[in-house]
Structure formats: structure tokens, C-alpha cells
Design a protein around this motif. Structure first.
Motif, mmCIF file in Angstrom:
data_model
loop_
_atom_site.group_PDB
_atom_site.id
_atom_site.type_symbol
_atom_site.label_atom_id
_atom_site.label_comp_id
_atom_site.label_asym_id
_atom_site.label_seq_id
_atom_site.Cartn_x
_atom_site.Cartn_y
_atom_site.Cartn_z
ATOM 1 N N ASP A 35 -3.244 -5.444 -5.687
ATOM 2 C CA ASP A 35 -2.479 -5.693 -6.477
ATOM 3 C C ASP A 35 -2.228 -4.431 -7.119
ATOM 4 O OD1 ASP A 35 -1.842 -8.267 -5.795
ATOM 5 O OD2 ASP A 35 -3.095 -9.099 -6.906
ATOM 6 N N ARG A 36 -4.226 -3.792 -7.379
ATOM 7 C CA ARG A 36 -3.490 -2.179 -8.214
ATOM 8 C C ARG A 36 -2.959 -1.749 -7.809
ATOM 9 N NH1 ARG A 36 -8.156 0.302 -11.850
ATOM 10 N NH2 ARG A 36 -8.007 -1.783 -12.596
ATOM 11 N N ARG A 37 -3.145 -1.726 -6.707
ATOM 12 C CA ARG A 37 -2.852 -0.153 -5.452
ATOM 13 C C ARG A 37 -1.182 -0.436 -5.749
ATOM 14 N NH1 ARG A 37 -6.969 -0.375 -2.177
ATOM 15 N NH2 ARG A 37 -5.678 -2.078 -1.265
ATOM 16 N N LYS A 38 -0.813 -1.590 -5.550
ATOM 17 C CA LYS A 38 0.878 -2.046 -5.688
ATOM 18 C C LYS A 38 1.599 -1.457 -6.883
ATOM 19 C CE LYS A 38 0.951 -6.030 -2.213
ATOM 20 N NZ LYS A 38 1.433 -7.680 -1.966
ATOM 21 N N ALA A 39 0.627 -2.229 -8.083
ATOM 22 C CA ALA A 39 0.742 -1.341 -9.207
ATOM 23 C C ALA A 39 1.191 -0.141 -9.560
ATOM 24 C CB ALA A 39 -0.282 -2.214 -10.550
ATOM 25 N N ILE A 40 0.137 0.846 -8.994
ATOM 26 C CA ILE A 40 0.181 1.872 -8.926
ATOM 27 C C ILE A 40 1.335 2.831 -8.131
ATOM 28 C CG2 ILE A 40 -0.931 4.279 -8.404
ATOM 29 C CD1 ILE A 40 -3.286 2.579 -8.913
ATOM 30 N N LEU A 41 2.124 2.456 -7.439
ATOM 31 C CA LEU A 41 2.933 2.906 -6.214
ATOM 32 C C LEU A 41 4.282 2.748 -6.815
ATOM 33 C CD1 LEU A 41 1.529 2.167 -2.559
ATOM 34 C CD2 LEU A 41 1.933 4.138 -4.141
ATOM 35 N N ASN A 42 4.073 1.296 -7.603
ATOM 36 C CA ASN A 42 6.229 0.797 -7.935
ATOM 37 C C ASN A 42 5.995 1.513 -9.239
ATOM 38 O OD1 ASN A 42 6.753 -1.053 -5.977
ATOM 39 N ND2 ASN A 42 4.974 -2.558 -7.151
#
Length: 81
Positions: A35-42
Motif C-alpha cells: 500500500d505504501r509503495r502504491k501511494a508513493i508511485l501515485n
């Protein structure tokens, strides 16, 4: 069943509970990491689109994602410094 057999059985049961708890904890951390990686990429995508390449920095992305840069870099990289 002797007292020692009962103790051995209880110990095995406790070990099984402990192993199951550890597995759930690993799965939870894995989900949180994803979830954290997705938030960073977004956030990176939005910073690039909305603010342009000049502001496309680690600091700008972290600010947009509302995360602390130092701790996040260490966790994303997989190594603690």
C-alpha cells in the motif's frame, strides 16, 4: 494421558498459535508495504503531471505522499542504514 504428554500437547498447541500469529503479522506488513509503495508511485505520478519535471524530486514526492523521506527510503530499499 500422563502429565508430561499433556504438557507436550499444550506446548505444541501454543507453538502452532505462535506460528499462525507470526504469519498474520508478516502478511499484514507485506500488505502495508504494498500500500505504501502504491501511494508513493501515485504521488510521484501526480507530482510529475501537476508540477512538472523540475519539481519531480524525492522530497517533493514524499511531501505529496505525506511520508517522512528518511524512514521511507530505508524501508523501500529493504536495508536499514
Amino acid at each position: 494421558m500422563s502429565g508430561q504428554d499433556r504438557e507436550t500437547e499444550e506446548l505444541g498447541h501454543l507453538e502452532a498459535i505462535s506460528a499462525k500469529s507470526k504469519q498474520k503479522s508478516r502478511e499484514s506488513r507485506s500488505t502495508e508495504s504494498a500500500d505504501r509503495r502504491k501511494a508513493i508511485l501515485n504521488s510521484a505520478r501526480r507530482v510529475l503531471i501537476e508540477q512538472g519535471y523540475a519539481d519531480f524530486t524525492m522530497r517533493g514526492i514524499a511531501r505529496h505522499a505525506q511520508i517522512h523521506l528518511k524512514g521511507s527510503v530505508a524501508k523501500i530499499g529493504g536495508s536499514q542504514r
